[in-house]
Write a protein that holds these residues in place. Structure first.
Motif, mmCIF file in Angstrom:
data_model
loop_
_atom_site.group_PDB
_atom_site.id
_atom_site.type_symbol
_atom_site.label_atom_id
_atom_site.label_comp_id
_atom_site.label_asym_id
_atom_site.label_seq_id
_atom_site.Cartn_x
_atom_site.Cartn_y
_atom_site.Cartn_z
ATOM 1 N N LYS A 35 0.837 -1.201 0.000
ATOM 2 C CA LYS A 35 0.000 0.000 0.000
ATOM 3 C C LYS A 35 0.871 1.250 0.000
ATOM 4 C CE LYS A 35 -3.988 -1.937 2.462
ATOM 5 N NZ LYS A 35 -4.889 -1.793 3.633
ATOM 6 N N TYR A 159 -0.291 -6.273 12.261
ATOM 7 C CA TYR A 159 -1.076 -5.289 12.990
ATOM 8 C C TYR A 159 -0.364 -4.935 14.287
ATOM 9 C CZ TYR A 159 -4.915 -6.069 9.756
ATOM 10 O OH TYR A 159 -5.674 -6.140 8.621
ATOM 11 N N ASN A 165 -4.387 2.779 19.161
ATOM 12 C CA ASN A 165 -5.191 2.397 17.997
ATOM 13 C C ASN A 165 -4.536 1.244 17.249
ATOM 14 O OD1 ASN A 165 -7.135 4.593 18.311
ATOM 15 N ND2 ASN A 165 -5.495 5.942 17.603
ATOM 16 N N MET A 167 -3.386 -0.638 14.179
ATOM 17 C CA MET A 167 -3.040 -0.211 12.824
ATOM 18 C C MET A 167 -2.470 -1.377 12.006
ATOM 19 S SD MET A 167 -3.603 3.073 12.571
ATOM 20 C CE MET A 167 -4.177 4.280 13.782
ATOM 21 N N TYR A 168 -2.830 -1.396 10.740
ATOM 22 C CA TYR A 168 -2.169 -2.291 9.794
ATOM 23 C C TYR A 168 -0.836 -1.647 9.409
ATOM 24 C CZ TYR A 168 -0.950 -4.095 5.150
ATOM 25 O OH TYR A 168 -0.274 -4.616 4.073
ATOM 26 N N TYR A 180 2.111 2.875 8.685
ATOM 27 C CA TYR A 180 0.899 2.437 9.377
ATOM 28 C C TYR A 180 -0.341 3.023 8.699
ATOM 29 C CZ TYR A 180 4.175 1.453 13.234
ATOM 30 O OH TYR A 180 5.212 1.002 14.015
ATOM 31 N N ASN A 182 -4.780 3.177 8.659
ATOM 32 C CA ASN A 182 -5.999 2.922 9.416
ATOM 33 C C ASN A 182 -6.962 2.068 8.600
ATOM 34 O OD1 ASN A 182 -7.191 4.650 7.550
ATOM 35 N ND2 ASN A 182 -7.382 6.368 8.971
ATOM 36 N N LYS A 183 -8.157 1.840 9.123
ATOM 37 C CA LYS A 183 -9.122 0.955 8.458
ATOM 38 C C LYS A 183 -9.629 1.538 7.148
ATOM 39 C CE LYS A 183 -12.982 2.742 11.215
ATOM 40 N NZ LYS A 183 -14.056 2.373 12.173
ATOM 41 N N ASN A 184 -9.413 2.841 6.945
ATOM 42 C CA ASN A 184 -9.808 3.484 5.687
ATOM 43 C C ASN A 184 -8.669 3.529 4.677
ATOM 44 O OD1 ASN A 184 -12.442 4.082 6.655
ATOM 45 N ND2 ASN A 184 -11.614 5.862 7.751
ATOM 46 N N ASN A 185 -7.593 2.774 4.969
ATOM 47 C CA ASN A 185 -6.404 2.708 4.107
ATOM 48 C C ASN A 185 -5.694 4.046 3.981
ATOM 49 O OD1 ASN A 185 -6.589 -0.074 3.482
ATOM 50 N ND2 ASN A 185 -8.130 0.353 1.916
ATOM 51 N N GLU A 186 -5.807 4.881 5.003
ATOM 52 C CA GLU A 186 -5.114 6.165 5.030
ATOM 53 C C GLU A 186 -3.815 6.021 5.806
ATOM 54 O OE1 GLU A 186 -8.987 9.137 5.161
ATOM 55 O OE2 GLU A 186 -8.255 8.211 7.016
#
Length: 238
Positions: A35, A159, A165, A167-168, A180, A182-186
């Motif tokens: 990503k 993770y 929080n 984080m992926y 890192y 977040n769940k919104n791929n930001e």
């Protein structure tokens, strides 16, 4: 007893399958699949043909510790035809040694202008224009991050909790860099050895920066020389 052994064997097999899947998922052979790489490629490839119609991209990195605060800005500004890089450090480690420095590099088609500001002493040293650094490509900073990523033959992912929080993350071992999402791929945090080394020699820790990305025009007050500062030319000081 036989039934218990069968159940145990099934559980062992399931555990092994899950472990193999996790290891396979956790490691990728190509950093270009990450990503992080795709994100910086998007910033690097400006133009409708790449699906990128954003004239401006600003990535702001911020770290604040007990005695140190660091702000780094990377900006692509095609509206005003320039790339901006700013490194600002506030250090209050000891009463005898405190400082507030900021280095700014601005690249245009005319060249690169650099200056150092001492906000504590309200002074600035100008380094003039380096014409050999002239460029009409204003996203070199994104390309630099792409190189940081591809310098590793592979990356690992997983993770991790950051500031409470989950984080992926994607980790690139060769450059000790971790991104890192977040769940919104930001992209919300990053840590990179090259950034830590650019701030201080032999840093005691890898700084984890909070990331803010926007597509507004850069606020010039973040990089311009404030009024009342004593400005000196570096060549005149030699």
């Amino acid at each position: 007893m036989k039934k218990f052994l069968n159940i145990r064997n099934i559980l062992i097999i399931l555990i092994l399958v899950v472990a193999v899947v996790f290891i396979y998922w956790g490691r990728s052979d190509s950093p270009k699949d990450s990503k992080a790489y795709k994100l910086f490629t998007h910033f690097n490839n400006y133009g409708p043909e790449y699906g990128n119609n954003e004239n401006n991209t600003i990535m702001k990195l911020h770290y604040k510790g007990e005695n140190k605060e660091i702000t780094i800005i990377y900006a692509t500004d095609y509206d005003n035809e320039k790339e901006v890089r700013s490194f600002e450090t506030i250090d209050n480690t000891t009463p005898e040694w405190t400082y507030h420095f900021q280095t700014v590099n601005i690249t245009t088609k005319e060249g690169m202008v650099s200056y150092n500001m001492d906000h504590k002493e309200k002074s600035c040293i100008m380094f003039g224009t380096s014409e050999d650094q002239a460029s009409e490509f204003y996203a070199k900073w994104a390309e630099d991050f792409m190189n940081v990523i591809t310098n590793s033959p592979y990356y690992t992912r997983g993770y991790e909790f950051v500031n409470g929080n989950l984080m992926y993350y994607e980790y690139f071992k060769e450059t000790d860099s971790k991104f890192y999402f977040n769940k919104n791929n930001e992209l919300v945090y990053l840590s990179a050895e090259s950034l830590s080394n650019s701030i201080e020699t032999n840093p005691k820790e890898a700084y984890i920066f909070e990331v803010t990305i926007s597509h507004d025009s850069i606020d010039n007050s973040l990089i311009e020389i404030p009024e009342g500062y004593e400005v000196k030319n570096a060549e005149e000081m030699e």
